[in-house]
Design a protein around this motif. Structure first.
Motif, mmCIF file in Angstrom:
data_model
loop_
_atom_site.group_PDB
_atom_site.id
_atom_site.type_symbol
_atom_site.label_atom_id
_atom_site.label_comp_id
_atom_site.label_asym_id
_atom_site.label_seq_id
_atom_site.Cartn_x
_atom_site.Cartn_y
_atom_site.Cartn_z
ATOM 1 N N PRO A 346 0.808 -1.217 0.000
ATOM 2 C CA PRO A 346 0.000 0.000 0.000
ATOM 3 C C PRO A 346 0.839 1.263 0.000
ATOM 4 O O PRO A 346 2.004 1.266 0.390
ATOM 5 N N GLU A 347 0.193 2.312 -0.449
ATOM 6 C CA GLU A 347 0.830 3.608 -0.546
ATOM 7 C C GLU A 347 1.269 4.094 0.828
ATOM 8 O O GLU A 347 2.330 4.661 1.005
ATOM 9 N N GLN A 350 2.188 3.413 6.964
ATOM 10 C CA GLN A 350 1.955 3.758 8.372
ATOM 11 C C GLN A 350 0.535 3.451 8.804
ATOM 12 O O GLN A 350 0.314 2.978 9.904
ATOM 13 N N THR A 351 -0.447 3.772 7.942
ATOM 14 C CA THR A 351 -1.828 3.570 8.382
ATOM 15 C C THR A 351 -2.457 2.331 7.768
ATOM 16 O O THR A 351 -3.394 1.797 8.325
ATOM 17 N N GLU A 352 -1.947 1.874 6.610
ATOM 18 C CA GLU A 352 -2.594 0.732 5.975
ATOM 19 C C GLU A 352 -1.803 -0.549 6.130
ATOM 20 O O GLU A 352 -2.340 -1.586 6.503
ATOM 21 N N GLY A 353 -0.528 -0.478 5.829
ATOM 22 C CA GLY A 353 0.267 -1.701 5.725
ATOM 23 C C GLY A 353 0.587 -2.337 7.056
ATOM 24 O O GLY A 353 0.798 -3.541 7.131
ATOM 25 N N LEU A 354 0.642 -1.537 8.095
ATOM 26 C CA LEU A 354 1.013 -2.055 9.408
ATOM 27 C C LEU A 354 0.112 -1.437 10.461
ATOM 28 O O LEU A 354 -0.315 -0.303 10.325
ATOM 29 N N VAL A 355 -0.149 -2.213 11.500
ATOM 30 C CA VAL A 355 -0.794 -1.625 12.679
ATOM 31 C C VAL A 355 0.348 -1.205 13.590
ATOM 32 O O VAL A 355 1.130 -2.030 14.041
ATOM 33 N N GLN A 356 0.460 0.100 13.788
ATOM 34 C CA GLN A 356 1.675 0.634 14.394
ATOM 35 C C GLN A 356 1.972 0.076 15.785
ATOM 36 O O GLN A 356 3.114 -0.173 16.112
ATOM 37 N N LEU A 366 -1.814 -9.797 9.465
ATOM 38 C CA LEU A 366 -2.650 -8.837 8.745
ATOM 39 C C LEU A 366 -2.802 -9.280 7.291
ATOM 40 O O LEU A 366 -1.835 -9.377 6.551
#
Lengths: 538, 376, 349
Positions: A346-347, A350-356, A366
């Motif tokens: 994903p672009e 920080q917000t889509e690819g990983l849960v911080q 995920l």
């Protein structure tokens, strides 16, 4: 505020050292900005350029070293102090309040008042005076909310804001990152006008050619230290690159011969709407074959986000079809597409690819949480997931090498390697990668590029969206240029120049006379290029 | 590009960060410090209002753990706090602010009583019939509580209505409507107060261990089973993973192929179901009928404090529930044996929440006094 | 933003409010309700009085949220305001408060709210407390200590009769039909609230502090780099919001004439309704004031129904405002919040 007539340089930094915990961001840096000149600070991401200028601007306190402005030793506690001393900074992320008007943004913090109320009429006169002096078009949209402006116009607002605050010394932090090549040229003209009127500029960049074009002097930073200062007139790209990287750099990656196979992903007449219901992808059609990378180039905000989200199954399609191995998958959900073999980097990692605030074990699940052996009959097998996470960490060289690390604690490059690893381990047939190396360190960029090429050679069809021309050119087998939601042209990376790509990205014909394009660009209405849909929030 | 939904999501995310970002030991220390500090403030207020704080403290201990009856009273309240606390924890852990547990608790309890009253003529009047009626009553509570929780979930997911405010409004509405129902259409024959009829004698929880009318260890056992079940769901199942991921980072959940909106509804429904169970236990174990809910105690609100004190961990709710059960029992004891207004206890509960919300307060204090933490 | 701008940008909202009124009128006609008996001069007067505390709390909450802090504790601050105003008036009047004592009570309630607001601001801004949980806590603390104060003073959760604010009668003008009793023979607190709404609008959109406030909630970094302290702007806004909510509670008490501490206290959700009022008013003080009038009218319907002899149980009619809140939030839930709400801002120094 006229500059005092002294021979002292505008800025003189002596032995600036700045540490963050154990990390030394600046290591005894000396830097001198002569009055009426442009001095470029050149270096890779993370080499300490922005930190150095933030020290100058009063955002950070240095641990050692001194600052002198016009020969006077100064110590700034806050940006306000710096501003009062005539130092302005144009940040990479614009410091603008989107719902407020251009005029209100320009005067923020320095509003003229009359009887307790803001005197916008007086402010307007002052701002118009500045605009006419430097031939800025900002005065044409003073009452437009900033969120309706394109990025180039926002940048000019930032510059006017600094001038309004009486800046004699301007720091521009990576100002061309968001601009088309033509907009960048326009900026360089503005910089010339500013220096001609006696202002002094620091130009932060990591692009060699820009530093050579726009600067009088160039200081190269590497790992927080100044490794050399040269006059732009005497410097060469090769020399600068060697200073920046610390070794010889090969400029032209060898192109490989490839033999694309069967079509895997085909898109027909795709139309996709943005968050506000405006059409952001307009009748886009293309085919990607086995062993092929299709690069999608374009200035950010021209519909690339909506296109990749539609391909990944995250955004509904208004009309048109997406075919995968000849079958219509337009109606499949995100989950069904993952399971069918369409992977997505994903672009926004920080917000889509990983849960911080999950560790890497939880992040490894995920997108895998319906897939055996990680989950069975609704229950998660954490032991299997942990094994998977360990494998990704090992195979993709993620640092620190432990699956118990929290995602937020990883550097951008390592986060991206982890995501790439997780998506590749799905064993997909199609990979959609959006800005896979944005904000990633040099080592990781090479690693990710090599992986993408290896995937292609292994038979995948890859759609690569990036705003880095160099990346698109080195990796792609074909380049599609996207402008205002359309694929304006599809070109062979070996048969096109940067200049031509830039024209296409600005929505012009690539044969067009660049001076015409320049003039056209100057007349871009504030709300046109990016549209009200771009950049704003709901 | 900024996701338009990310604003709210990230906000909750940071909230969770600050509450959950702390290590386990830190959380425990913060919970303890919050409670102690709140009690100290309470004692100061007691003293300032002209009462003897020492006597007050003695009363608190006597009322909560002084003798078997006091312990039974404590466990009675603990049972309800654990159940309502878990209901809150489910939602908060998944990033949804369900402040409506009180309303779901009321609706669930009322549904239990009404369904038992309706079905009682159909079931045999013995222990088996009683047990069957209890199960039916509990099911009714689960369904009613779940639906009443699902409603604000749907409004949040599909209409973007802030769940904090809708759930609070739905609390008012539940209390008002049930209050009207027990006063009018469902008022028991011959009841002087606005109450429903009593549920039959043979429908009730057995008195084991403690021989008191309003507490049964069976109720406590139900609460502990609920804790276990919820802990498994949250930590070991896909549903739990989806719920927590959706709450933490909606965009990441969408990326993983989860319908975040549907998950929000699921979270609210599950939370409401547990609140319904709490309502059923309250109705059967404590009341035996249903009365005007504006006067039944604010278990659903205090549960927010319980859950926060437990850092929204279902297992942590047990000790936190015990603490609040003790405070509640002490409050009732004080109401009888002391002239200190019992409302003080409510205020102290509020202070606990206030301090739990600001862990940074304690971290800074710890740094100042050199007790730990790193300097900035 | 001028009023005309606001009207232009919120055509849908305003249209909906008008539509709602038209719908109500149609419903009344269909059901053959005695409209004349419901919409009376007294109803308009009571509506404005009921709207006053909601509008005050809404304006306060709006300022806090515009600056980037979601003050969800309005309800709690209102409870404190009501209890403190009642307590101080009672103490000042030695058990039988006069009009002067009542005003002293109102003033004292506002001053105390400033102090509470400072504590709340320190917790949310300096100590980065979670704004939602801390705000809820204020409510809980209010629900506990408000009635506690009442029990300590009066031995009961409810106070005895104290004093309610006397109507301000403007000679001659008050004789005018309809307008007279509504505007010139009513509680001075109604006029005070109207004034507060107007001034808040001017401050927000026409003064530098208003610019800073909006910037602090949208892009605090932009304000910080412009050399204005974000923390100071936010402290000001949060403390102001607490004071306004305290005033709202005091006004509620001054209109009612006594303190009620049973159930959810006399505030009974009005603070929450205040939050919805400013959301419905799209963060514009005047819009929030208008929304407060709408909710105030719903609140007062019960009396009209009674006097008109319509048989609807009181308890259910009392729920109208809460139901309206849910409907409003459902239809306008996606109001654009200031971008930086809920995020603590740390200046990078």
């Amino acid at each position: 505020m006229a500059p005092p007539e002294t021979a002292a340089p505008a800025v003189r930094l002596d032995g600036i050292t700045k540490r963050f915990g154990d990390v030394v961001a600046n290591d005894g840096v000396d830097f001198t900005l002569e009055r009426g000149t442009v001095h470029a600070l050149l270096g890779e991401n993370g080499s300490g350029k922005t930190t150095l200028m933030s020290v100058l601007y009063g955002l950070y306190d240095q641990d050692a070293g001194t600052i002198a402005i016009d020969g006077q030793p100064r110590a700034f506690d806050s940006p306000r102090d710096a501003m009062d001393a005539g130092v302005g900074m144009i940040h990479q992320h614009f410091q603008l309040v989107e719902p407020m008007t251009v005029l209100q943004n320009v005067i923020l913090g320095h509003e003229p008042t009359e009887n307790g109320l803001v005197d916008e009429a007086a402010a307007r006169d002052d701002v118009e005076a500045i605009c006419s002096r430097y031939d800025f078009d900002v005065d044409r949209y003073l009452d437009t909310p900033v969120r309706e402006l394109d990025l180039g116009a926002r940048q000019r607002v930032e510059i006017v804001k600094s001038l309004y605050r009486g800046a004699e010394i301007l720091v521009l932090d990576e100002p061309t990152a968001v601009l088309t090549p033509q907009e960048a040229d326009r900026l360089f003209d503005v910089m010339d006008e500013l220096t001609a009127s006696g202002r002094s500029l620091v130009f932060i960049t990591h692009k060699l050619d820009e530093a050579l074009t726009a600067a009088d002097e160039i200081t190269v930073l590497r790992d927080g230290a100044a490794v050399g200062t040269v006059a732009a007139a005497d410097a060469t790209e090769r020399e600068l690159a060697r200073l920046m990287v610390g070794r010889e750099v090969l400029f032209d990656r060898e192109r490989r011969e490839t033999a694309p196979g069967e079509p895997l992903l085909a898109v027909e007449d795709l139309r996709v709407r943005g968050d506000r219901g405006l059409e952001r992808v307009r009748e886009v059609g293309f085919t990607v074959r086995e062993r092929e990378i299709l690069g999608v180039a374009g200035v950010q905000g021209n519909g690339q986000t909506e296109l990749v989200e539609a391909l990944a199954g995250l955004r509904p399609v208004a009309s048109g079809a997406i075919r995968f191995r000849g079958e219509d998958v337009t109606g499949l959900s995100r989950r069904e597409r993952i399971e069918a073999g369409i992977a997505y980097v994903p672009e926004d990692r920080q917000t889509e690819g990983l849960v911080q605030d999950y560790d890497l074990v939880h992040n490894a699940l995920l997108g895998n949480h319906t897939i055996e052996p990680y989950a069975r009959r609704g229950f998660v097998d954490w032991a299997a997931v942990r094994e998977h996470a360990e494998e990704i960490v090992r195979e993709y060289d993620v640092q620190p090498p432990t699956p118990d690390a929290e995602a937020a604690s990883l550097s951008g490059g390592n986060q991206q390697k982890f995501i790439a690893g997780r998506e590749i381990e799905h064993d997909p047939d199609v990979m959609v990668a959006a800005h896979p190396t944005r904000g990633v360190d040099v080592g990781s960029i090479e690693f990710i590029h090599d992986r993408l090429l290896a995937l292609r050679d292994a038979g995948l069809a890859i759609v690569l969206v990036s705003s880095k021309l160099e990346e698109i050119r080195t990796l792609s087998d074909r380049i599609a240029v996207m402008y205002e939601g359309e694929f304006v042209d599809t070109v062979d990376p070996d048969a096109v120049t940067d200049e031509e790509l830039g024209l296409l990205m600005a929505g012009r014909d690539r044969g067009e006379d660049p001076t015409d394009a320049r003039r056209g660009e100057a007349e871009v209405e504030p709300d046109r290029a990016d549209g009200p849909d771009g950049g704003g929030r709901a | 590009m900024t996701d338009p939904d990310a604003g709210g999501g990230r906000r909750l995310d940071r909230a969770a960060d600050r509450m959950l970002g702390a290590s386990a030991v830190q959380r425990l220390l913060i919970a303890t410090a919050s409670t102690v500090l709140a009690l100290v403030v309470g004692l100061v207020v007691v003293a300032a209002a002209g009462y003897d704080p020492a006597t007050f403290l003695v009363n608190v201990f006597e009322g909560s753990f002084g003798d078997a009856t006091a312990v039974a009273q404590t466990l009675r309240s603990t049972t309800l706090f654990v159940l309502t606390g878990v209901a809150v924890a489910v939602a908060f852990r998944a990033g949804v602010f369900n402040i409506g547990v009180q309303g779901q608790f009321v609706v669930g309890g009322f549904a239990t009583v009404v369904s038992i009253l309706w079905l009682a003529p159909l079931a045999p009047e013995n222990a088996v019939g009683g047990a069957a009626l209890l199960v039916c009553g509990a099911l009714a509570a689960v369904v009613a509580g779940g639906l009443y929780g699902a409603l604000p979930g749907v409004l949040k997911a599909y209409a973007d209505a802030n769940e904090i405010i809708t759930t609070i409004m739905l609390n008012f509405i539940a209390i008002g409507v049930v209050g009207w129902l027990v006063d009018g259409p469902f008022r028991g024959e011959g009841q002087r107060a606005p109450n429903t009829a009593r549920i039959p004698e043979h429908v009730g929880l057995p008195r084991l261990v403690f021989d008191v009318p309003d507490f049964s260890v069976v109720g406590l056992a139900v609460a502990l089973v609920a804790v276990g079940a919820i802990a498994v769901v949250m930590e070991r199942t896909r549903l739990g993973y989806d719920m927590i991921t959706s709450g933490h980072q909606e965009a990441a959940a969408a990326f993983s192929g989860v319908d975040a909106k549907r998950t929000i509804v699921a979270t609210m429904t599950l939370s409401g179901m547990v609140a319904g169970v709490a309502g059923a236990v309250f109705a059967v174990m404590i009341q035996g009928y249903y009365s005007d809910p504006s006067g039944i105690g604010t278990y659903g609100f205090d549960a927010i404090a319980v859950s926060l004190l437990a850092a929204n961990n279902p297992l942590g709710v047990v000790p936190a529930g015990l603490l609040f059960g003790g405070l509640d029992a002490a409050g009732r004891h004080i109401g009888i044996y002391s002239d200190v207004p019992v409302q003080l206890i409510d205020g102290v509960v509020g202070l606990v929440v206030l301090f739990v919300a600001a862990p940074e307060l304690f971290r800074m204090a710890a740094r100042r006094t050199g007790l730990g933490g790193e300097d900035r | 933003m001028s009023v005309a701008d606001y009207a232009a940008r919120n055509r849908v909202r305003i249209g909906a409010a008008v539509g709602l009124l038209a719908g109500a009128a149609l419903l009344a006609a269909l059901l053959d309700l005695p409209v004349a008996a419901i919409v009376t001069v007294g109803f308009v007067e009571r509506t404005l009085q009921a709207a006053t505390p909601i509008a005050l709390a809404a304006v306060g909450g709006l300022y806090a949220e515009k600056s980037g802090v979601f003050n969800i504790g309005l309800e709690g601050f209102m409870i404190f305001g009501a209890a403190n105003a009642g307590a101080v008036a009672w103490l000042s009047g030695g058990g039988s408060p006069t009009q002067l004592d009542l005003w002293v009570g109102i003033l004292a309630a506002v001053l105390l709210s400033l102090a509470y607001g400072a504590i709340f601001a320190a917790l949310t801004i300096r100590y980065e407390a979670d704004q939602i949980v801390a705000g809820l806590a204020v409510w809980f603390v209010g629900l506990g200590f408000g009635p506690f104060t009442a029990v300590v003073l009066w031995g009961n959760r409810n106070s005895p009769r104290l004093a309610s604010v006397a109507d301000l009668t403007v000679p001659v003008l008050s004789e005018l039909p309809v307008v007279g009793p509504v505007l010139f023979d009513t509680s001075p607190l109604v006029a005070l609230a109207a004034l507060a709404v107007g001034i808040s609008w001017v401050v927000l959109y026409r003064t530098r502090y208003g610019y800073w406030l909006r910037a602090a909630g949208e892009n605090p970094e932009a304000l910080d780099t412009a050399g204005v302290s974000v923390a100071r702007v936010r402290y000001g806004a949060v403390i102001f919001s607490a004071a306004m909510a305290g005033l709202a509670g005091a006004v509620l008490l001054a209109h009612a004439g006594s303190f009620t501490g049973t159930g959810d206290t006399m505030v009974n959700g009005r603070g929450w309704i205040g939050i919805v009022a400013y959301l419905f008013g799209n963060y514009n003080p005047i819009g929030a004031g208008a929304a407060a009038v709408l909710f105030g009218g719903l609140d007062m319907l019960q009396i009209q129904f009674q006097t008109a002899g319509i048989e609807v149980p009181n308890r259910l009619v009392n729920l109208f405002p809460y139901a309206a809140v849910v409907v409003v939030l459902t239809v306008w839930g996606s109001t654009r919040m200031p971008a930086a709400v809920g995020e603590p801002y740390e200046s990078e120094e």
